[in-house]
Motif scaffolding. Structure first.
Motif, PDB file in Angstrom:
ATOM      1  N   PHE A 123      62.901 -27.199 -53.041  1.00 37.67           N
ATOM      2  CA  PHE A 123      63.943 -26.227 -52.712  1.00 37.67           C
ATOM      3  C   PHE A 123      64.009 -26.160 -51.196  1.00 37.67           C
ATOM      4  O   PHE A 123      63.191 -25.512 -50.542  1.00 37.67           O
ATOM      5  CB  PHE A 123      63.601 -24.870 -53.312  1.00 37.67           C
ATOM      6  CG  PHE A 123      64.778 -23.922 -53.392  1.00 37.67           C
ATOM      7  CD1 PHE A 123      65.475 -23.773 -54.574  1.00 37.67           C
ATOM      8  CD2 PHE A 123      65.183 -23.173 -52.299  1.00 37.67           C
ATOM      9  CE1 PHE A 123      66.555 -22.904 -54.677  1.00 37.67           C
ATOM     10  CE2 PHE A 123      66.254 -22.305 -52.373  1.00 37.67           C
ATOM     11  CZ  PHE A 123      66.946 -22.170 -53.571  1.00 37.67           C
ATOM     12  N   ILE A 124      65.006 -26.843 -50.626  1.00 41.91           N
ATOM     13  CA  ILE A 124      65.084 -27.035 -49.182  1.00 41.91           C
ATOM     14  C   ILE A 124      66.127 -26.090 -48.594  1.00 41.91           C
ATOM     15  O   ILE A 124      67.254 -26.007 -49.079  1.00 41.91           O
ATOM     16  CB  ILE A 124      65.460 -28.493 -48.837  1.00 41.91           C
ATOM     17  CG1 ILE A 124      64.618 -29.485 -49.659  1.00 41.91           C
ATOM     18  CG2 ILE A 124      65.302 -28.738 -47.352  1.00 41.91           C
ATOM     19  CD1 ILE A 124      63.154 -29.424 -49.390  1.00 41.91           C
ATOM     20  N   LEU A 125      65.755 -25.408 -47.510  1.00 39.09           N
ATOM     21  CA  LEU A 125      66.633 -24.415 -46.898  1.00 39.09           C
ATOM     22  C   LEU A 125      67.038 -24.750 -45.472  1.00 39.09           C
ATOM     23  O   LEU A 125      67.954 -24.128 -44.933  1.00 39.09           O
ATOM     24  CB  LEU A 125      65.944 -23.046 -46.930  1.00 39.09           C
ATOM     25  CG  LEU A 125      65.785 -22.457 -48.334  1.00 39.09           C
ATOM     26  CD1 LEU A 125      64.681 -21.418 -48.357  1.00 39.09           C
ATOM     27  CD2 LEU A 125      67.082 -21.844 -48.803  1.00 39.09           C
ATOM     28  N   GLY A 126      66.349 -25.711 -44.846  1.00 38.33           N
ATOM     29  CA  GLY A 126      66.703 -26.051 -43.473  1.00 38.33           C
ATOM     30  C   GLY A 126      66.048 -27.354 -43.067  1.00 38.33           C
ATOM     31  O   GLY A 126      65.036 -27.764 -43.637  1.00 38.33           O
ATOM     32  N   VAL A 127      66.627 -28.008 -42.047  1.00 40.74           N
ATOM     33  CA  VAL A 127      66.077 -29.274 -41.559  1.00 40.74           C
ATOM     34  C   VAL A 127      66.443 -29.434 -40.096  1.00 40.74           C
ATOM     35  O   VAL A 127      67.507 -28.974 -39.654  1.00 40.74           O
ATOM     36  CB  VAL A 127      66.611 -30.471 -42.401  1.00 40.74           C
ATOM     37  CG1 VAL A 127      68.135 -30.570 -42.273  1.00 40.74           C
ATOM     38  CG2 VAL A 127      65.960 -31.768 -42.003  1.00 40.74           C
ATOM     39  N   ASP A 128      65.539 -30.045 -39.317  1.00 33.91           N
ATOM     40  CA  ASP A 128      65.820 -30.369 -37.917  1.00 33.91           C
ATOM     41  C   ASP A 128      64.902 -31.511 -37.500  1.00 33.91           C
ATOM     42  O   ASP A 128      64.000 -31.914 -38.243  1.00 33.91           O
ATOM     43  CB  ASP A 128      65.644 -29.151 -37.016  1.00 33.91           C
ATOM     44  CG  ASP A 128      66.484 -29.248 -35.739  1.00 33.91           C
ATOM     45  OD1 ASP A 128      67.265 -30.210 -35.616  1.00 33.91           O
ATOM     46  OD2 ASP A 128      66.363 -28.378 -34.873  1.00 33.91           O
ATOM     47  N   PHE A 129      65.119 -32.005 -36.273  1.00 31.79           N
ATOM     48  CA  PHE A 129      64.438 -33.213 -35.822  1.00 31.79           C
ATOM     49  C   PHE A 129      63.778 -32.984 -34.475  1.00 31.79           C
ATOM     50  O   PHE A 129      64.266 -32.220 -33.646  1.00 31.79           O
ATOM     51  CB  PHE A 129      65.437 -34.372 -35.728  1.00 31.79           C
ATOM     52  CG  PHE A 129      66.158 -34.615 -37.025  1.00 31.79           C
ATOM     53  CD1 PHE A 129      65.607 -35.417 -37.999  1.00 31.79           C
ATOM     54  CD2 PHE A 129      67.374 -33.997 -37.278  1.00 31.79           C
ATOM     55  CE1 PHE A 129      66.260 -35.624 -39.203  1.00 31.79           C
ATOM     56  CE2 PHE A 129      68.038 -34.197 -38.472  1.00 31.79           C
ATOM     57  CZ  PHE A 129      67.473 -35.014 -39.445  1.00 31.79           C
ATOM     58  N   GLN A 130      62.670 -33.679 -34.277  1.00 32.47           N
ATOM     59  CA  GLN A 130      61.944 -33.627 -33.013  1.00 32.47           C
ATOM     60  C   GLN A 130      61.449 -35.038 -32.720  1.00 32.47           C
ATOM     61  O   GLN A 130      60.513 -35.520 -33.363  1.00 32.47           O
ATOM     62  CB  GLN A 130      60.762 -32.644 -33.101  1.00 32.47           C
ATOM     63  CG  GLN A 130      60.048 -32.410 -31.783  1.00 32.47           C
ATOM     64  CD  GLN A 130      58.873 -31.478 -31.954  1.00 32.47           C
ATOM     65  OE1 GLN A 130      58.087 -31.624 -32.899  1.00 32.47           O
ATOM     66  NE2 GLN A 130      58.728 -30.513 -31.058  1.00 32.47           N
ATOM     67  N   ASP A 131      62.125 -35.693 -31.790  1.00 33.27           N
ATOM     68  CA  ASP A 131      61.830 -37.098 -31.503  1.00 33.27           C
ATOM     69  C   ASP A 131      61.951 -37.918 -32.789  1.00 33.27           C
ATOM     70  O   ASP A 131      62.982 -37.931 -33.413  1.00 33.27           O
ATOM     71  CB  ASP A 131      60.448 -37.227 -30.854  1.00 33.27           C
ATOM     72  CG  ASP A 131      60.365 -36.452 -29.549  1.00 33.27           C
ATOM     73  OD1 ASP A 131      61.381 -36.430 -28.818  1.00 33.27           O
ATOM     74  OD2 ASP A 131      59.310 -35.867 -29.270  1.00 33.27           O
ATOM     75  N   GLN A 132      60.838 -38.563 -33.220  1.00 36.02           N
ATOM     76  CA  GLN A 132      60.889 -39.377 -34.423  1.00 36.02           C
ATOM     77  C   GLN A 132      60.526 -38.604 -35.684  1.00 36.02           C
ATOM     78  O   GLN A 132      60.516 -39.178 -36.777  1.00 36.02           O
ATOM     79  CB  GLN A 132      59.926 -40.568 -34.283  1.00 36.02           C
ATOM     80  CG  GLN A 132      60.246 -41.485 -33.112  1.00 36.02           C
ATOM     81  CD  GLN A 132      59.240 -42.599 -32.982  1.00 36.02           C
ATOM     82  OE1 GLN A 132      58.812 -43.174 -33.984  1.00 36.02           O
ATOM     83  NE2 GLN A 132      58.853 -42.910 -31.760  1.00 36.02           N
ATOM     84  N   ALA A 133      60.238 -37.325 -35.560  1.00 30.26           N
ATOM     85  CA  ALA A 133      59.769 -36.528 -36.695  1.00 30.26           C
ATOM     86  C   ALA A 133      60.895 -35.677 -37.276  1.00 30.26           C
ATOM     87  O   ALA A 133      61.874 -35.360 -36.597  1.00 30.26           O
ATOM     88  CB  ALA A 133      58.612 -35.637 -36.264  1.00 30.26           C
TER      89      ALA A 133
END
Length: 833
Positions: free
Chosen positions: A345-355
């Protein structure tokens, strides 16, 4: 081929390039058409998760944002920041206006963190938190679903439960955008995205709104078929008018809905459903674009797409991860990883460099690509897609000799239309686009809740609290602080709806407690009013969920309040049983937390249309309705149904609640020469309208909505009410023992007969009590118990629930004869056929 962290399953051939996806603005290897290919991106195969033991204030994480060397997580119990391997937390004591953090954004101009909460907007700058609320600033509402910092202007935008707000950091000026100054159909906004001088606002019922900051002009993107329950054609526009989230990057606009995903590249729309592509699930709450690739947060996993191909991440039951790859609609392979996200159950996503950082209902997850992924380059590559790649070879037959004339081919028989799903038991002749093949139908199955919570043990409590919210005056709220008076007195809504509902709910509570309560513990009603600015209902829900700790809520009448309550409840996750609103759109959103026990205006319209056009043989109907949201959505199904029956409404006029003079509207109606009049409003105004219509000699049959079937109407209209026919959700003249006993108890206790609202509130409260006794003190399991009930025997009769958990029991008709309502059971046209 195997490595320490992954194994390959069932490959038709798939290659990973050693190129770093995240070092590229477009994100990965491109297809021949210039777009990135998501199948060429390095997969995230190494996962770590963070929960309470790692320092998060709550496992439920509602949003995530990375930047400035930190990762920020908005949780149900405060803000958390991750830096140098440690989490630090901020709460109300540190200046947050509310502990539940719904949205986050980092200003690219100042580096400040902006925080949207259930109680206002906040800014974290230089270690200090400044709060902005509806009372202390120009923020339009305290329930901040989304926040976005303008990269080109000193502006911060907030999407709230009552419109979008823009804050000018230089001048301190606030600008509010609602249905009053934009094309919004409703002022319920969820999300904001900003790029290239344009602002995109995702709204309920309004699709996507584009605002050109230079010209100040708005543009609206809507589902062209204008029907909540279907998507008529593929790729014709937004997938639905309920937009949960939007994002815009590199010229591509993405729309997340609770029904699927849509993409717009400035020239053409593409729509996606899980049934025919690699999308993890259709319930998409959030979308984040990186370059021209969208990452979709669903209730069944995380999906990445370039608009053509897909990679979907899920956690398996054994705790391992699974990545499913799709080329267009066809499976292209599956990868199993030893580690996985914390929850699907996914509510958010973001990126940091390659992660990649993922917010889930069971904590924060960090995904990284395998450093050995370059080995995958040795695998055979799948042929690249091209516009003509999948087209079958065309066999061209040899030409027939000139002297021989080939016989003309026989015409193919017309293709039969597939049987339509009868959402809400709609009569065949009233189905929208019934002569066309429908691309996608919604509401065919009950909405599911796939989040966490069922595993929570039952807590030790002294009482079982159930919330009630409706139009209550001060005298109905004993929990007011000493000496506090809000001035809420002599409101007709409280007299007709709120107080009767509250009294019946209290009777049900007392009866349940005499029967032993729940495991010997008493039920207690927690009361709140919605006789305030309607956007404040979201604040009341927050108090129910996080201060009062109620297990479920019985809710009231006004559709504005009920919609705000339902939208906010998507985050709070408290079961709601509605017993007073007849708005058909209240349950047309796939939010799996609300049930209704009262027949809605869709069902009422079916009965009235049949009575007017088939039974009475009338053909020219005029409409006079209250000019508010209840009136607008209340007559919509009636007006559309009349048109589908080839009897379009001849004239529609409006009035305001509290009006006393209706002469101008009735004059215009008389000039249109109708042979029937349909009224929609509250009983007092309808009584005055009928009285004036008869005084003016308008002798045509008059029909009305369910609120007309109350004593207040008869008292106001007097003898002029004779012959008026109203729709009624049940028959109060019934002789069923349960109904007669309730009526006796209610009359003895309060000195008056119960009305339809008190009767359905009693049924609604008993439905909640039955669910709690079945499921225990666990909100998710109570929700499951409510949604598993396909019928319920109440004092109003048997409630019958459809796939949206809406009561679709056939209403009655109530005709005034001899100064009293006499109840008629209309024929079931569906069963007759």
């Amino acid at each position: 081929m195997k490595t320490k962290t992954r194994k390959w399953i069932g490959w038709a051939g798939l290659a990973w390039t050693a190129a770093l996806f995240f070092a590229s603005g477009a994100g990965g290897t491109e297809r021949p058409d210039g777009n990135p290919d998501v199948l060429a991106l390095r997969p995230f195969t190494r996962w770590r998760s963070f929960g309470l033991d790692a320092g998060l204030p709550s496992e439920k994480v509602l949003c995530i944002r990375a930047g400035g060397g930190r990762v920020w997580a908005g949780t149900e119990a405060g803000l958390a920041g991750y830096e140098e391997g440690r989490w630090r937390t901020w709460g109300v004591k540190d200046g947050l206006p509310h502990p539940v953090v719904l949205s986050l954004d980092l200003s690219p101009r100042t580096g400040d963190l902006w925080i949207g909460t259930m109680g206002g907007l906040a800014r974290l700058s230089g270690g200090r938190i400044d709060a902005f609320t509806q009372l202390s600033s120009g923020l339009s509402n305290d329930f901040v679903n989304g926040v976005e910092c303008d990269p080109g202007e000193d502006h911060v935008w907030a999407a709230t439960a009552m419109g979008a707000s823009r804050f000018n950091l230089r001048t301190g000026e606030w600008t509010i955008f609602t249905e009053q100054n934009t094309p919004m159909a409703e002022p319920w906004t969820y999300s904001v995205a900003i790029d290239r001088g344009r602002v995109y606002v995702g709204a309920w019922g309004a699709g996507i709104l584009e605002y050109d900051q230079r010209s100040g002009r708005w543009r609206e993107y809507r589902d062209p078929d204008k029907e909540m329950e279907i998507d008529l054609l593929p790729d014709d526009g937004p997938v639905h008018d309920v937009t949960a989230s939007v994002d815009f990057q590199e010229g591509v606009l993405w729309q997340a809905t609770y029904f699927g995903l849509a993409r717009y590249d400035g020239r053409a729309w593409s729509t996606y459903f899980a049934e025919d592509c690699g999308l993890a699930g259709n319930f998409v709450q959030f979308v984040r674009a990186r370059g021209r690739v969208a990452w979709c947060c669903t209730d069944q996993g995380l999906s990445a797409t370039d608009g053509l191909n897909w990679a979907t991440y899920r956690r398996r039951e054994d705790g391992k991860g699974e990545i499913q790859f799709s080329r267009k609609k066809e499976p292209a392979g599956t990868m199993v990883t030893e580690t996985a996200m914390a929850h699907n159950f996914i509510l958010g996503v973001d990126f940091q460099d390659q992660a990649i950082w993922v917010a889930t209902e069971k904590g924060v997850s960090l995904g990284e690509p395998d450093p050995e992924a370059a080995e995958a380059a040795a695998a055979p590559a799948i042929p690249r897609s091209s516009p003509d790649q999948d087209a079958p070879a065309v066999q061209v037959p040899a030409a027939a000799p000139a002297s021989v004339q080939a016989p003309a081919p026989a015409p193919a028989p017309p293709e039969a239309l597939p049987a339509r799903f009868r959402y809400a038991s709609t009569p065949e002749e009233l189905l929208p686009y019934r002569h066309l093949k429908i691309y996608h139908e919604f509401f065919t199955a009950a909405p599911e809740f796939r989040g966490a919570g069922r595993e929570k043990p039952e807590p030790e409590v002294e009482e079982i609290r159930i919330g009630f919210i409706g139009p209550l005056e001060d005298q109905d709220q004993p929990d007011l602080p000493p000496g506090f008076r809000s001035g809420l007195r002599n409101d007709i809504k409280a007299e007709l709806f709120g107080r009767p509902m509250l009294r019946a709910a209290q009777l049900a509570i007392e009866e349940a407690n005499r029967a032993g309560g729940y495991k010997g513990k008493p039920f207690r009603l927690v009361r709140r009013t919605d006789l305030v600015q309607w956007g404040q209902t979201s604040n009341e829900l927050s108090r129910f969920a996080y201060q009062d700790s109620v297990w479920a809520i019985l809710s009231g009448v006004d559709s504005n309040h009920q919609h705000v309550l339902a939208r906010a409840d998507l985050k709070a996750e408290v079961p709601i049983v509605n017993a007073g609103s007849t708005d058909p759109t209240l349950l047309e959103h796939a939010i799996p937390w609300i049930v209704r026990v009262l027949s809605d205006d869709r069902q009422n319209a079916y009965v009235l249309l049949d009575a007017i056009f088939r039974v009475r043989g009338l053909s020219r109907v005029a409409v006079l309705r209250v000019n508010d949201r209840d009136g607008r959505v209340g007559v919509a199904e009636f007006v559309q149904g009349a048109r589908r029956l080839n009897h379009p409404i001849v004239i529609e006029q409006r009035f305001l609640n509290g009006d006393r003079d209706f002469s101008s509207q009735l004059e215009r109606i008389a000039q249109a020469s109708p042979d029937a009049l349909f009224l929609f409003g509250n009983p007092q105004e309808l009584g005055m309208i009928v009285k004036e219509a008869r005084r003016r000699g308008l002798a045509i049959p008059i029909f009305a909505n369910d609120r007309c079937a109350l004593t207040k109407f008869l008292e106001t209209a007097g003898p002029a009410a004779e012959g008026v026919v109203a729709v009624s959700p049940f028959n109060p003249e019934g002789e069923e023992p349960a109904w007669l006993e309730f009526k006796r108890l209610y009359r003895e206790r309060f000195g008056e007969d119960p009305n339809a609202f008190s009767a359905h509130a009693y049924d609604g409260m008993n439905l909640i009590i039955a669910a709690i006794r079945s499921a225990g003190c666990n909100r998710a399991r109570i929700r499951d118990a409510l949604f598993s009930m396909k019928s319920f025997d109440g004092i109003t009769g048997r409630l019958e629930f459809d796939s949206t958990s809406n009561n679709i029991r056939r209403p009655w008709l109530a005709e005034v004869r001899g100064g009293k309502f006499r109840y008629i059971r209309p024929p079931d046209r569906g069963k007759e056929k």
